[in-house]
Motif scaffolding. Structure first.
Motif, PDB file in Angstrom:
ATOM      1  N   MET A  76      70.708  43.859  40.507  1.00 51.96           N
ATOM      2  CA  MET A  76      69.940  44.382  39.376  1.00 51.96           C
ATOM      3  C   MET A  76      70.757  45.381  38.566  1.00 51.96           C
ATOM      4  O   MET A  76      70.626  45.457  37.343  1.00 51.96           O
ATOM      5  CB  MET A  76      68.627  44.997  39.860  1.00 51.96           C
ATOM      6  N   SER A  77      71.625  46.133  39.236  1.00 54.51           N
ATOM      7  CA  SER A  77      72.452  47.118  38.521  1.00 54.51           C
ATOM      8  C   SER A  77      73.417  46.432  37.559  1.00 54.51           C
ATOM      9  O   SER A  77      73.850  47.012  36.570  1.00 54.51           O
ATOM     10  CB  SER A  77      73.233  47.989  39.517  1.00 54.51           C
ATOM     11  N   LEU A  78      73.731  45.161  37.842  1.00 57.13           N
ATOM     12  CA  LEU A  78      74.622  44.379  36.974  1.00 57.13           C
ATOM     13  C   LEU A  78      73.839  43.474  36.032  1.00 57.13           C
ATOM     14  O   LEU A  78      74.427  42.669  35.307  1.00 57.13           O
ATOM     15  CB  LEU A  78      75.571  43.529  37.836  1.00 57.13           C
ATOM     16  N   ASP A  79      72.491  43.595  36.060  1.00 55.53           N
ATOM     17  CA  ASP A  79      71.603  42.775  35.225  1.00 55.53           C
ATOM     18  C   ASP A  79      71.881  41.290  35.415  1.00 55.53           C
ATOM     19  O   ASP A  79      71.903  40.499  34.474  1.00 55.53           O
ATOM     20  CB  ASP A  79      71.753  43.159  33.738  1.00 55.53           C
ATOM     21  N   ARG A  80      72.081  40.911  36.684  1.00 50.05           N
ATOM     22  CA  ARG A  80      72.335  39.500  36.974  1.00 50.05           C
ATOM     23  C   ARG A  80      71.025  38.710  36.932  1.00 50.05           C
ATOM     24  O   ARG A  80      69.950  39.263  37.154  1.00 50.05           O
ATOM     25  CB  ARG A  80      73.001  39.353  38.347  1.00 50.05           C
ATOM     26  N   LYS A  81      71.146  37.416  36.650  1.00 48.14           N
ATOM     27  CA  LYS A  81      69.957  36.582  36.531  1.00 48.14           C
ATOM     28  C   LYS A  81      70.074  35.376  37.478  1.00 48.14           C
ATOM     29  O   LYS A  81      69.759  34.253  37.101  1.00 48.14           O
ATOM     30  CB  LYS A  81      69.758  36.133  35.086  1.00 48.14           C
ATOM     31  N   THR A  82      70.532  35.616  38.695  1.00 47.99           N
ATOM     32  CA  THR A  82      70.674  34.530  39.663  1.00 47.99           C
ATOM     33  C   THR A  82      69.296  34.009  40.059  1.00 47.99           C
ATOM     34  O   THR A  82      68.309  34.752  40.081  1.00 47.99           O
ATOM     35  CB  THR A  82      71.417  34.998  40.922  1.00 47.99           C
ATOM     36  N   THR A  83      69.244  32.722  40.389  1.00 48.40           N
ATOM     37  CA  THR A  83      67.983  32.115  40.820  1.00 48.40           C
ATOM     38  C   THR A  83      67.432  32.844  42.043  1.00 48.40           C
ATOM     39  O   THR A  83      66.224  33.075  42.152  1.00 48.40           O
ATOM     40  CB  THR A  83      68.191  30.621  41.142  1.00 48.40           C
ATOM     41  N   ALA A  84      68.316  33.214  42.973  1.00 46.21           N
ATOM     42  CA  ALA A  84      67.883  33.890  44.198  1.00 46.21           C
ATOM     43  C   ALA A  84      67.176  35.211  43.882  1.00 46.21           C
ATOM     44  O   ALA A  84      66.120  35.517  44.431  1.00 46.21           O
ATOM     45  CB  ALA A  84      69.078  34.144  45.114  1.00 46.21           C
ATOM     46  N   LEU A  85      67.772  35.986  42.987  1.00 47.29           N
ATOM     47  CA  LEU A  85      67.178  37.278  42.607  1.00 47.29           C
ATOM     48  C   LEU A  85      65.870  37.061  41.867  1.00 47.29           C
ATOM     49  O   LEU A  85      64.848  37.706  42.185  1.00 47.29           O
ATOM     50  CB  LEU A  85      68.159  38.063  41.732  1.00 47.29           C
ATOM     51  N   LYS A  86      65.854  36.153  40.887  1.00 41.95           N
ATOM     52  CA  LYS A  86      64.645  35.906  40.087  1.00 41.95           C
ATOM     53  C   LYS A  86      63.487  35.439  40.964  1.00 41.95           C
ATOM     54  O   LYS A  86      62.333  35.791  40.745  1.00 41.95           O
ATOM     55  CB  LYS A  86      64.937  34.856  38.998  1.00 41.95           C
TER      56      LYS A  86
END
Length: 261
Positions: free
Chosen positions: A101-111
């Motif tokens: 989240m600190s890198l504002d990633r949008k991976t399927t796993a995180l979402k």
């Protein structure tokens, strides 16, 4: 009041969410901080459930793919060493989520995990989605005029339905004819808008897309979709060229629909 005349061929209005229907502040100051503050409690409560284990498995695979990245947080498997070991694994998942989240990633796993945490929060009544005050009256008016209204957001369809199903305006899901997310394609790719038109069963020039992001507006225009850029408090500023080039609105009430035939 500035009025933007909607072209006569438009029969479908396609809406972005963040910065268009929902304040960016709600997403940045409420939705995302909620994840960081509650992910550990959520994991401890739901750990034994199959859905939670699937989420953790996806995150673990993502962590393996990310192992070459600076600051990446590995997620070990649970051994047979009991509760203390389990707490270490849960903490690793928490640390991994916060790092992504600190890198504002949008991976399927995180979402996917975020969506499930928000679902628990919305259904328990711990959170309600907020919309700009002009949104719901305008959507009702468009529907009464015979328009179809769809949502296109980078957030999953499941997350979209949570927002509209648990809002400060109540459950307003019935106001929308359908939902699209990045499974149909990314919002900065013109092909995505052609696929949406095909899915709805209309021509691209029957669609008016409302977004706050000019890269998305440009991609939609390439596909012959009509576009208006929405200027809201907290949204990114526009360049002078963008202000000149695009049709701008600050409220959905500024759209003047074509007269019924």
């Amino acid at each position: 009041m500035v009025v933007l005349s909607v072209p006569a061929e438009v029969t479908v209005i396609l809406l972005d969410i963040e910065g268009t229907t929902t304040p960016i502040a709600f997403v940045k100051d409420i939705l995302f901080p909620y994840i960081k503050e509650n992910v550990k409690e959520y994991l401890q409560t739901h750990w034994e459930e199959e859905e939670c284990q699937e989420d953790v498995g996806l995150l673990r695979r993502q962590a393996e793919e990310d192992s070459h990245l600076e600051g990446a947080v590995p997620i070990p498997a649970v051994s047979d060493n009991g509760a203390a070991d389990l707490q270490q694994v849960i903490q690793a998942v928490v640390d991994n989520v916060c790092w992504q989240m600190s890198l504002d990633r949008k991976t399927t796993a995180l979402k996917q995990l975020q969506g499930h945490i928000w679902r628990a929060a919305f259904t328990a009544g711990r959170m309600k989605a907020e919309f700009f005050e002009d949104v719901v009256p305008a959507v009702r008016k468009w529907r009464e005029a015979g328009m179809k209204v769809y949502i296109y957001s980078s957030g999953s369809v499941e997350a979209q339905k949570l927002l509209f199903g648990h809002s400060t305006e109540g459950d307003i899901l019935e106001l929308f004819d359908g939902h699209f997310d990045t499974k149909i394609g990314h919002k900065v790719e013109s092909e995505s808008y052609r696929k949406i038109a095909d899915s709805i069963g209309c021509s691209t020039n029957n669609i008016l897309f409302l977004t706050d992001v000019t890269l998305e507006a440009s991609a939609a225009e390439e596909a012959d979709v009509h576009v208006a850029v929405v200027v809201r408090p907290g949204n990114a500023g526009l360049t002078d060229d963008e202000k000149t080039y695009y049709s701008l609105i600050t409220s959905f009430s500024e759209l003047d629909l074509p007269a019924s035939p």
